[in-house]
Design a protein around this motif. Structure first.
Motif, PDB file in Angstrom:
ATOM      1  N   THR A   1      55.430  32.448  31.642  1.00 32.32           N
ATOM      2  CA  THR A   1      53.974  32.549  31.791  1.00 32.32           C
ATOM      3  C   THR A   1      53.282  31.426  31.013  1.00 32.32           C
ATOM      4  O   THR A   1      53.622  31.160  29.869  1.00 32.32           O
ATOM      5  N   TYR A   2      52.300  30.787  31.660  1.00 35.30           N
ATOM      6  CA  TYR A   2      51.576  29.726  30.953  1.00 35.30           C
ATOM      7  C   TYR A   2      50.143  30.123  30.608  1.00 35.30           C
ATOM      8  O   TYR A   2      49.482  29.451  29.820  1.00 35.30           O
ATOM      9  N   TYR A   3      49.649  31.240  31.198  1.00 34.20           N
ATOM     10  CA  TYR A   3      48.330  31.725  30.814  1.00 34.20           C
ATOM     11  C   TYR A   3      48.204  33.179  31.258  1.00 34.20           C
ATOM     12  O   TYR A   3      48.671  33.559  32.333  1.00 34.20           O
ATOM     13  N   ALA A   4      47.579  34.015  30.421  1.00 32.79           N
ATOM     14  CA  ALA A   4      47.330  35.415  30.753  1.00 32.79           C
ATOM     15  C   ALA A   4      45.836  35.633  30.884  1.00 32.79           C
ATOM     16  O   ALA A   4      45.057  35.211  30.020  1.00 32.79           O
ATOM     17  N   ALA A   5      45.424  36.278  31.968  1.00 33.96           N
ATOM     18  CA  ALA A   5      44.001  36.492  32.234  1.00 33.96           C
ATOM     19  C   ALA A   5      43.720  37.988  32.361  1.00 33.96           C
ATOM     20  O   ALA A   5      44.632  38.804  32.432  1.00 33.96           O
ATOM     21  N   ARG A   6      42.423  38.320  32.391  1.00 35.46           N
ATOM     22  CA  ARG A   6      42.001  39.707  32.559  1.00 35.46           C
ATOM     23  C   ARG A   6      41.183  39.845  33.837  1.00 35.46           C
ATOM     24  O   ARG A   6      40.456  38.932  34.234  1.00 35.46           O
ATOM     25  N   ASN A   7      41.306  41.013  34.458  1.00 38.81           N
ATOM     26  CA  ASN A   7      40.508  41.289  35.641  1.00 38.81           C
ATOM     27  C   ASN A   7      39.064  41.563  35.262  1.00 38.81           C
ATOM     28  O   ASN A   7      38.764  42.091  34.183  1.00 38.81           O
ATOM     29  N   THR A   8      38.157  41.192  36.170  1.00 36.13           N
ATOM     30  CA  THR A   8      36.728  41.278  35.898  1.00 36.13           C
ATOM     31  C   THR A   8      36.000  41.782  37.140  1.00 36.13           C
ATOM     32  O   THR A   8      36.357  41.414  38.264  1.00 36.13           O
TER      33      THR A   8
ATOM     34  N   ASN B   1      22.472  45.842  39.875  1.00 36.74           N
ATOM     35  CA  ASN B   1      23.309  47.023  40.094  1.00 36.74           C
ATOM     36  C   ASN B   1      24.701  46.748  39.543  1.00 36.74           C
ATOM     37  O   ASN B   1      25.700  46.835  40.253  1.00 36.74           O
ATOM     38  N   ALA B   2      24.767  46.392  38.263  1.00 31.39           N
ATOM     39  CA  ALA B   2      26.038  46.000  37.646  1.00 31.39           C
ATOM     40  C   ALA B   2      26.930  47.222  37.440  1.00 31.39           C
ATOM     41  O   ALA B   2      26.465  48.311  37.102  1.00 31.39           O
ATOM     42  N   TYR B   3      28.226  47.010  37.648  1.00 34.63           N
ATOM     43  CA  TYR B   3      29.224  48.066  37.452  1.00 34.63           C
ATOM     44  C   TYR B   3      30.023  47.748  36.187  1.00 34.63           C
ATOM     45  O   TYR B   3      30.405  46.603  35.953  1.00 34.63           O
ATOM     46  N   GLU B   4      30.286  48.785  35.386  1.00 29.63           N
ATOM     47  CA  GLU B   4      30.942  48.571  34.098  1.00 29.63           C
ATOM     48  C   GLU B   4      32.366  49.101  34.044  1.00 29.63           C
ATOM     49  O   GLU B   4      33.124  48.740  33.147  1.00 29.63           O
ATOM     50  N   THR B   5      32.751  49.966  34.969  1.00 29.22           N
ATOM     51  CA  THR B   5      34.111  50.516  34.986  1.00 29.22           C
ATOM     52  C   THR B   5      34.633  50.557  36.405  1.00 29.22           C
ATOM     53  O   THR B   5      33.852  50.561  37.377  1.00 29.22           O
ATOM     54  N   LEU B   6      35.963  50.624  36.538  1.00 31.45           N
ATOM     55  CA  LEU B   6      36.567  50.754  37.861  1.00 31.45           C
ATOM     56  C   LEU B   6      36.161  52.058  38.529  1.00 31.45           C
ATOM     57  O   LEU B   6      35.985  52.119  39.755  1.00 31.45           O
TER      58      LEU B   6
ATOM     59  N   LEU C   1      37.340  44.117  32.371  1.00 31.10           N
ATOM     60  CA  LEU C   1      38.028  45.401  32.396  1.00 31.10           C
ATOM     61  C   LEU C   1      38.901  45.546  31.150  1.00 31.10           C
ATOM     62  O   LEU C   1      39.291  44.554  30.529  1.00 31.10           O
ATOM     63  N   PRO C   2      39.235  46.774  30.747  1.00 30.26           N
ATOM     64  CA  PRO C   2      40.050  46.990  29.547  1.00 30.26           C
ATOM     65  C   PRO C   2      41.397  46.297  29.635  1.00 30.26           C
ATOM     66  O   PRO C   2      41.864  45.901  30.715  1.00 30.26           O
ATOM     67  N   ALA C   3      42.064  46.168  28.485  1.00 28.56           N
ATOM     68  CA  ALA C   3      43.335  45.443  28.398  1.00 28.56           C
ATOM     69  C   ALA C   3      44.407  46.040  29.286  1.00 28.56           C
ATOM     70  O   ALA C   3      45.282  45.331  29.783  1.00 28.56           O
TER      71      ALA C   3
END
Length: 486
Positions: A123-130, A137-142, A213-215
Motif C-alpha cells: 500500500t502506498y496511501y490509505a484514504a477514508r470514505n467521505t 441538506n448535508a448528511y453526517e452518517t451512512l 466517515l468513521p475509521a
C-alpha cells in the motif's frame, strides 16, 4: 488494407490518450534491468480522479497527479521509460488481464475480489470514505442515507460501503465528475467518494459539503495492480520502500494534497468563459475524429464493395460468407464489436493493437456490413442492358464492373454513402470508451476539470454539426458535378 496502413502510420500523431515519458536512471538496479527489457513500462490509469490523476487540459493535455509522480519516480529508479495510457476505471483490470498495460495505478484499493484477478504491491496511501452532498441538506452518517439516492463510482470499493444501506437507490457511474454533476442536478442525494477527491470537489463547488466517515469505514489502502505472477511486483515494492525511507513519497503526497485550484462552478447560467484555456485542447480532437472517420469510411467502402460482389457471385461459399458476415455485424452492438477487437486482439494474437487502429477496424468492418447491401442495390439498379451490351462486345467481366457498372452504381448510391459518413462522424464518440481522445472524450476531460458539463458539450456539439454541414455541402457539389457529366 490501405486504410489499416494509413491508420497505423498516423495513429501516433493523433493523441490517442497515450503519454510517453522518457525516464532514465543513472544506474539501473538489478531488478530494473529485468523490469523493462528493451521496452517501456506501460501504466494504465483513469485520469478523472484528482489529485491522484487527471488530464491537464490547459497545459498540453498531459496526465498529471500524485499517482503519476510516484510512477515516474519508480520508473526512474528501475531505469525504465514510462508510458501512460488513460481509460475508464472499469476497464483497468481488463487491460491488465489482456496485457495491454504492465501495471495499473489509479487510486485503486486492495480488495479480496480484486486479489483473485490481479497482484498488488504494498500500500502506498490509505484514504477514508467521505459523503458528498449539498450544503443545504448535508448528511453526517451512512445511516442517514437509508432510503436515499446514493452514487458511487463503478468498480470502486465505495460500492461495498453502501452495500448495507436500507432501501437506498444506488447509482453507479464511471467517473467521479459525473457523480458530482448528478448531485448538483438533484438526480442523487449524495455520493460516497475518497477524502482527497471530495476535498477537490468542494473547493470547485462551494455549494457542496463533505463529511468524513468513521475509521471503521476506511479503505484498505491504495496499491499498484499487476497481472498475476508479474515479475514487476517485488521491484516496485523495493522502489516504494526506498521512497518511504528517503521521504520522497511523503513530499509527493504533500505536494498534491495541498494543491487545489478554485474554479467557478456554482453558476446556473450558461457561461462559455469557463472554456477559457480549454478550447485549443478540445479543437485538437477534430483531427482524431476526422482521421478516424476517413479511415473507417475508406475501409468500409472497400470491404463493403468486396462483400457486395460476393453476394452477387455464383460461388455459393462466397455468398454464404457475405450473408453470415452481414448478419453478425448488423445483429450485434457496435460498442461490443469495438471492445472485443480492442481487448481480444492482444489476448488471442499477442499483438498490442493501438486504440485508434482498433476503433478504425471496428467501425470500418461494421460499416462494410451496411454498405455491402447499399452497394449491391446500386449495382443491381444499373440497367441490365448495359451488361448484355458489354458482354456482346467481349469486354471482360472485371473491366465491365470497374469501368461501366460500378461508376454508375456509385452515382446512384451517393446520398446513402454520404449518410454513412455522417453516421460515422457522430458515432465516433463511442471510441472514447477505449481511451481515444476524440472530441467527446476531450469534452469529458474539461468537464472533469471545471465541473461544468453544459458548456463543453455544447461546444463539441457545434463542432460536430459544422463537420456534418461541411461534408453534406461537399456531397451536394459532387452530385451536381456528376449530373452535369451525364
Amino acid at each position: 488494407m490501405l486504410a489499416v496502413l494509413l491508420l497505423l502510420a498516423v495513429a501516433s500523431l493523433a493523441g490517442t490518450g497515450l503519454q510517453s515519458i522518457g525516464l532514465q536512471a543513472g544506474t539501473a538496479t538489478a531488478a530494473g534491468s529485468d523490469a523493462c527489457p528493451g521496452k517501456p513500462l506501460v501504466m494504465g490509469t483513469s485520469p478523472d480522479y484528482p489529485p491522484y490523476e487527471n488530464t491537464d487540459a490547459k497545459n498540453g493535455g498531459d496526465i498529471v497527479g500524485l499517482d503519476i509522480d510516484i510512477a515516474k519516480s519508480i520508473a526512474a529508479k528501475l531505469g525504465c521509460k514510462l508510458e501512460i495510457t488513460g481509460m475508464d476505471f472499469n476497464g483497468l483490470i481488463a487491460a491488465l488481464q489482456t496485457n495491454r498495460v504492465d501495471f495499473v495505478m489509479s487510486g485503486m484499493s486492495v480488495t479480496d475480489e480484486r486479489k483473485q484477478s490481479v497482484d498488488f504491491s504494498d500500500t502506498y496511501y490509505a484514504a477514508r470514505n467521505t459523503i458528498v452532498s449539498k450544503k443545504k441538506n448535508a448528511y453526517e452518517t451512512l445511516e442517514q442515507l437509508d432510503g436515499k439516492r446514493v452514487g458511487v463510482q463503478l468498480g470502486s470499493t465505495q460500492e461495498n460501503a453502501v452495500a448495507g444501506l436500507k432501501d437506498a437507490t444506488i447509482k453507479k457511474l464511471n467517473r467521479i465528475p459525473d457523480l458530482i454533476q448528478e448531485i448538483k442536478s438533484n438526480r442523487i442525494d449524495a455520493a460516497i467518494v475518497e477524502d482527497a477527491v471530495a476535498l477537490d470537489a468542494i473547493v470547485a463547488n462551494p455549494d457542496l459539503a463533505i463529511t468524513m466517515l468513521p475509521a471503521e469505514n476506511a479503505q484498505e489502502g491504495y496499491a499498484i495492480a499487476f497481472p498475476k505472477g508479474s515479475a514487476l511486483t517485488p521491484a516496485f515494492n523495493e522502489a516504494l520502500q526506498d521512497m518511504d525511507a528517503s521521504g520522497e513519497k511523503q513530499a509527493i503526497v504533500e505536494k498534491w494534497f495541498g494543491k487545489h485550484e478554485a474554479v467557478t462552478a456554482g453558476k446556473h447560467t450558461i457561461d462559455f468563459s469557463t472554456l477559457n484555456g480549454y478550447t485549443s485542447y478540445i479543437l485538437r480532437g477534430v483531427f482524431v475524429t476526422l482521421l478516424f472517420t476517413i479511415v473507417s469510411a475508406l475501409l468500409g467502402f472497400i470491404w463493403g464493395t468486396v462483400l457486395s460482389l460476393f453476394k452477387l457471385s455464383t460461388v455459393k461459399p462466397l455468398v454464404w460468407f457475405a450473408t453470415v458476415y452481414t448478419s453478425v455485424f448488423r445483429g450485434t452492438p457496435l460498442l461490443l464489436q469495438l471492445v472485443l477487437i480492442y481487448y481480444a486482439t492482444p489476448q488471442l494474437t499477442g499483438y498490442d493493437i493501438p486504440p485508434l487502429m482498433a476503433a478504425g477496424l471496428a467501425f470500418g468492418l461494421n460499416s462494410a456490413a451496411y454498405l455491402s447491401e447499399t452497394i449491391r442495390g446500386g449495382i443491381m439498379a444499373v440497367d441490365r442492358g448495359q451488361r448484355e451490351a458489354a458482354m456482346a462486345l467481349g469486354i471482360p467481366y472485371r473491366t465491365m464492373m470497374i469501368s461501366i457498372i460500378f461508376p454508375q452504381a456509385v452515382k446512384n448510391i451517393l446520398p446513402a454513402l454520404v449518410n454513412e459518413c455522417v453516421a460515422l462522424i457522430k458515432e465516433s464518440s463511442l471510441v472514447s470508451v477505449i481511451g481515444v481522445t476524440d472530441l467527446l472524450r476531450r469534452a469529458s476531460v474539461v468537464q472533469a476539470a471545471n465541473y461544468r458539463a453544459l458548456e463543453p458539450l455544447l461546444f463539441v456539439g457545434a463542432i460536430y454539426y459544422v463537420l456534418v454541414l461541411i461534408l453534406t455541402s461537399l456531397a451536394r457539389l459532387l452530385e451536381r458535378r456528376l449530373r452535369r457529366s451525364d
